[in-house]
Design an enzyme around this catalytic site. Structure first.
Site, PDB file in Angstrom:
ATOM      1  N   HIS A 111      32.473  42.501  42.517  1.00 28.06           N
ATOM      2  CA  HIS A 111      32.692  43.757  41.780  1.00 28.06           C
ATOM      3  C   HIS A 111      32.997  44.876  42.764  1.00 28.06           C
ATOM      4  O   HIS A 111      34.102  45.378  42.839  1.00 28.06           O
ATOM      5  CB  HIS A 111      31.460  44.070  40.935  1.00 28.06           C
ATOM      6  N   ASP A 132      41.501  48.989  45.162  1.00 31.42           N
ATOM      7  CA  ASP A 132      40.787  48.811  46.417  1.00 31.42           C
ATOM      8  C   ASP A 132      41.694  48.829  47.644  1.00 31.42           C
ATOM      9  O   ASP A 132      41.237  49.162  48.741  1.00 31.42           O
ATOM     10  CB  ASP A 132      40.029  47.474  46.390  1.00 31.42           C
ATOM     11  N   HIS A 192      44.403  41.976  39.532  1.00 27.29           N
ATOM     12  CA  HIS A 192      43.295  42.591  38.801  1.00 27.29           C
ATOM     13  C   HIS A 192      43.002  41.783  37.552  1.00 27.29           C
ATOM     14  O   HIS A 192      43.919  41.231  36.929  1.00 27.29           O
ATOM     15  CB  HIS A 192      43.622  44.046  38.437  1.00 27.29           C
TER      16      HIS A 192
END
Length: 377
Positions: free
Chosen positions: A222, A313, A262
């Site tokens: 996560h 990210d 994703h």
């Protein structure tokens, strides 16, 4: 009661009604309370976005001023929490410190057990301010530095950078970090948010719900992907090789490249769009584009060869590093932002609560299985 078979990991399962966040993974849309993330990143600030998440609408000028003042005034923490941070072992990580300290905050909340709407909002102000203080304070404590007193005249983003570094941040750094906080503020029923709602639904206290969320965020599936991205960039830089060749070699060894693809988005993550530009602008302002340039080359290769888009990210790694933030603070900074969304979901859950109790698809031995006495086994 009829039950439907859920896909592994609850893939595609709708588990709650919520008016907070909307995602269209096919179109690459992320919206808070119906407002597109691109508009919020371009025109809003973290305080206004947090008001939107908690109250369901944008504030007036006076409402925003009052909200911002309340958030600034919440920048206080019991000295015993700082003593607790000082007592942690040197091997402790910032995420471990944050998880434990947030749990301990409930000892110093005068109405810790209250779960009514007004109490939840008040606690949300406190937790939003306190989480940022804890992360900055622990980082300084572990480095043998004095904890910096908060500056109530600064924005939430600016004050964190001030408390972390002990010097006033530039306007560029403050704006960059503020937008990063907006982009990470909520993301529907991700693992940590769902954990918070499940805990809140039992009528446990808000601190327990947020502690649970932090525990879920601590897991590398996560939180932590941007840490992995930056470790990759550090390794490439240390090896002194071409980024694309280095990545090709990793892929040939069947290793995963973090920061791409994703679970929800099937196109570019809309948050990555802003973080890419932020990384570029900040690195150019700092006079060092090394991390951005390496990231851009890797992104182009992965997109061409693997048809995968960069996610939130990938460019947050180079952005935070250029801001001078240590690698193991990346995930705690996620929490500094996501507390806005966690709090919104806890408030929403408790405003119309029902215990969250799903069913499991049984795959064990067929009933009735025969009990065999121990002497016959």
């Amino acid at each position: 009661m009829a039950t439907a078979v859920a896909a592994k990991g609850l893939e595609g399962i709708v588990a709650a009604n919520s008016g907070i966040c909307w995602i269209d993974g096919d179109a690459g849309v992320l919206a808070y309370r119906g407002i597109d993330i691109h508009d919020l990143a371009s025109y809003s600030n973290f305080e206004e976005t947090t008001y939107l998440l908690w109250h369901g609408q944008l504030p007036t000028k006076s409402e925003l001023e009052e909200f911002s003042q309340k958030l600034a005034q919440a920048r206080r923490i019991d000295p015993k929490i700082l003593d607790l941070l000082r007592s942690f072992p040197k091997s402790g990580t910032p995420m471990e410190a944050l998880r434990t300290a947030v749990s301990a905050l409930s000892f110093y909340d005068p109405d810790e057990k209250a779960v009514d709407h007004d109490s939840n909002v008040r606690k949300s102000f406190d937790l939003t301010a306190q989480i940022a203080i804890i992360v900055a304070a622990f980082d300084r404590i572990r480095k043998g530095k004095n904890v910096v007193e908060p500056d109530l005249s600064l924005s939430h983003a600016g004050n964190f950078l001030w408390m972390l570094a002990g010097e006033k941040p530039s306007e560029t750094a403050t704006k960059t970090f503020d937008v990063a906080l907006i982009l990470h503020a909520d993301h529907e029923l991700n693992a940590s948010t769902f954990a918070a709602r499940v805990i809140a639904a039992t009528l446990s206290d808000v601190h327990s719900a947020i502690t649970g969320a932090i525990g879920a965020l601590k897991g590398p599936l996560h939180g932590g992907a941007n840490e992995a991205v930056m470790r990759l960039l550090f390794a490439i830089d240390k090896a002194g090789v071409d980024p694309v060749e280095y990545v090709k070699n990793l892929l040939a060894q069947k290793q995963k490249i973090s920061g791409f693809g994703h679970r929800v988005y099937h196109t570019e993550d809309p948050r990555a769009t802003h973080l890419r530009k932020m990384s570029e602008d900040l690195s150019r302002s700092a006079g060092n584009t090394k991390w951005f340039d390496m990231s851009q080359k890797i992104e182009a290769y992965i997109k061409a060869e693997k048809k995968l888009n960069a996610n939130v990210d990938f460019y947050s790694a180079s952005t935070y590093t250029t801001l001078g933030i240590d690698l193991d603070l990346f995930t705690p900074i996620f929490a500094i932002s996501r507390i806005a969304g966690w709090a919104a979901h806890v408030i929403e859950q408790l405003d119309d609560n029902r215990l969250i109790r799903p069913r499991a698809e049984y795959i064990g031995p067929e009933y009735p299985a025969k009990y065999v006495p121990i002497v016959q086994r």
